[in-house]
Every structure is written in C-alpha cells, then in structure tokens.
Enzyme design. Sequence first.
Site, PDB file in Angstrom:
ATOM      1  N   ASP A  48       0.993  -1.199  -0.013  1.00 34.78           N
ATOM      2  CA  ASP A  48      -0.036  -0.076  -0.049  1.00 34.78           C
ATOM      3  C   ASP A  48       0.745   1.215  -0.004  1.00 34.78           C
ATOM      4  O   ASP A  48       0.536   2.290  -0.554  1.00 34.78           O
ATOM      5  CB  ASP A  48      -0.808   0.103   1.157  1.00 34.78           C
ATOM      6  CG  ASP A  48      -2.045  -0.925   1.038  1.00 34.78           C
ATOM      7  OD1 ASP A  48      -2.201  -1.216  -0.103  1.00 34.78           O
ATOM      8  OD2 ASP A  48      -2.771  -0.933   2.125  1.00 34.78           O
ATOM      9  N   LYS A  94       0.793   2.993  -3.670  1.00 34.93           N
ATOM     10  CA  LYS A  94      -0.382   3.946  -3.462  1.00 34.93           C
ATOM     11  C   LYS A  94      -0.015   5.251  -2.773  1.00 34.93           C
ATOM     12  O   LYS A  94      -0.189   6.465  -3.267  1.00 34.93           O
ATOM     13  CB  LYS A  94      -1.538   3.399  -2.970  1.00 34.93           C
ATOM     14  CG  LYS A  94      -2.085   2.081  -3.963  1.00 34.93           C
ATOM     15  CD  LYS A  94      -3.103   1.423  -3.395  1.00 34.93           C
ATOM     16  CE  LYS A  94      -3.279   0.105  -4.142  1.00 34.93           C
ATOM     17  NZ  LYS A  94      -4.419  -0.930  -3.595  1.00 34.93           N
ATOM     18  N   GLU A 118      -9.927  -0.053   3.061  1.00 38.66           N
ATOM     19  CA  GLU A 118      -9.230   0.905   2.134  1.00 38.66           C
ATOM     20  C   GLU A 118      -7.738   0.668   1.780  1.00 38.66           C
ATOM     21  O   GLU A 118      -7.286  -0.213   2.421  1.00 38.66           O
ATOM     22  CB  GLU A 118      -9.112   2.231   2.990  1.00 38.66           C
ATOM     23  CG  GLU A 118     -10.457   2.900   3.164  1.00 38.66           C
ATOM     24  CD  GLU A 118     -11.248   3.585   2.427  1.00 38.66           C
ATOM     25  OE1 GLU A 118     -10.611   3.827   1.065  1.00 38.66           O
ATOM     26  OE2 GLU A 118     -12.303   4.119   2.576  1.00 38.66           O
ATOM     27  N   CYS A 119      -7.228   1.333   0.812  1.00 36.62           N
ATOM     28  CA  CYS A 119      -5.920   0.866   0.268  1.00 36.62           C
ATOM     29  C   CYS A 119      -4.918   1.638   0.943  1.00 36.62           C
ATOM     30  O   CYS A 119      -3.687   1.286   0.717  1.00 36.62           O
ATOM     31  CB  CYS A 119      -5.933   1.203  -1.338  1.00 36.62           C
ATOM     32  SG  CYS A 119      -5.873   3.003  -1.436  1.00 36.62           S
ATOM     33  N   GLY A 120      -5.382   2.623   1.985  1.00 37.18           N
ATOM     34  CA  GLY A 120      -4.153   3.412   2.382  1.00 37.18           C
ATOM     35  C   GLY A 120      -4.289   5.059   2.027  1.00 37.18           C
ATOM     36  O   GLY A 120      -3.908   5.807   3.116  1.00 37.18           O
TER      37      GLY A 120
END
Length: 306
Positions: free
Chosen positions: A153, A157, A261-263
Amino acid sequence: MGAHRESSSSNLESGYASGASSASSLPQIVLTKEHLKFLNSTLNNLEPMDILRWCKIAFPNLYQTTAFGVSGLVTLDMLSKLQTETPSAPSIDAIFLDTLYHFQETLDLVEKTKVRYPNVNLHVYKPEGCSTAAEFEAKHGKELWKTNPDLYDWVAKVEPAQRAYSDLSVAAVLTGRRRSQGAKRESLEIIEVDEAGLIKINPLASWSFKQVEDYIRENNVPYNELLDRGYKSVGDWHSTEPVKEGEDERAGRWKGQAKTECGIHNKRSKYAQFLYEAEQKRQQEELAAALKKVELKEGNAEEIAA
C-alpha cells in the site's frame, strides 16, 4: 470562505496553504470546526454539480484524484461541463495513481477518457523508480500485496499520492467516495480535513450506485467494461472481484482480508508508524550484519594466530 492567519484558538481545524511553499501569494485556507460543520450541513443540501461549481471558486490548487471508477468518471464529466459553462475559470487537473497492477480494461478506459475529455490535464504517478510491474517486482519481490500488504500500500499508492501532492502543491482534492459504498464510508462528510491539512471533498457522497450508473448511461460517459461483468468497484487485478447480489459495492475489494481502504484514505499516522518500524528493522538488520562481520574477522584472526 475566509482565509486568515492562524490564531491561538483551540478549535482551529488544521489548515493547508495551497502552494504554500512555492506560491506564497495564495491565501492560507483555515477551516474551524464550526465552519466545517456549517459548510457540510449546507453542502449536503446541494447537488454534486453545485458542490463542484462552488469548489472551483472556493479552493486554490484543487485537483481531482481518480482511479477512473464510476464516481470519478461522473465527476470528470461534470467538471468538463462546468469548464464549457465558464471557460475563463481555472480547469481542474486530475491525478491518477498507476500502481502497475491495474486491469487492462482500466488502462484502456484511461485512454478513452483522454479522447473524450481533451481539456483535462492528467498527471500520472507510479511507484518510485518503477515503470513496469517487472521493475516493481525486481525491486520489491513478487506478490508483495500478499507478503507485506502494508508495504505494498505504501510503495504502490500512499507514497506516489504524497509525492503528487508535494510536486503539484495540492491544497484540496476531489474524491469519488460515497456513503452508499459501505464499510467506513457510511458516515462520510462532503468536506474533510486530514491530519496533514489536506482538504478532501466528496461531491457525490450522498449518491447511490444507481444514481451514478444512471448518470453514466444518460450522459454517455465512458466507463470500465468490467462494470458489465459484475464489478462495481475496481482496483488492482490481484485484489478485486465481482460483487455478489446483496453485497456492499466495495465487497469485491480485498475479499477475505481485514481491510476496506488501500491506504490513501487511512490516517497518515498509520503509515508514519509503519515507516518508523520498517526503518527500525532495517537498522537492526544492518547492526546484526556488522556484528557478524566483526565476529568473522576476529575468528579469522584467531585462526591465523594459531
């Protein structure tokens, strides 16, 4: 909205100056808790187009962050219409985080939107030092999303997003998050301020998936072909599945994992802690390697002396 110097008042929400480091002539944006509460209660009664119209004149250095999901595409189309409506107003650039693991359908969609919306300037950010998945895996190993999801992550991202915000002096971002997506987004406000002072605006927060889908069909907005195959929220190919009947819109993301959530929308402090622990581990490994080297050297010296 007011732009004023920070006072000693304890109820000040963290503010962020648009381009503060490179364009000091821009005003500092400071939102008090009461002001933020008032804005959210007012904006909750407006349609997304009106929210976007207000945002364009309220926030300097405003960008749209998008992974070209359905909400982001609606926002992109609305912004394009607003640009035609008031061509003299500043346009809103878009930021796309290319993790190098997007579906080919997503990458094809990016090219379609470039053709459909030629007036949108798209800034693409990839993991640092990597242009392809092969380069990413050579640097971080295969299937990092399995072996170390937090690190994945971060490098795929969170770090690229923070680099984009820094490079572009971003003060506020438009996101495609909606309450109807479920999980942690059910209590989503129109405007949020994160702990780093970044203002996040969620213009479609009150819309349902059907409203988004209807807008796309009625306005002939390009959309991801995966939508017709049961996908409602599309991320990386390795962690996205079609959604089953009755499941939340984002149920196909990270299925079976304890994350929603992806971060990018998690607290940054979580990643500060992650980086601290990673640095501590690196230092311990270096120390262990140095001690081992010393032991080997001393062992060789004893053998020679014998």
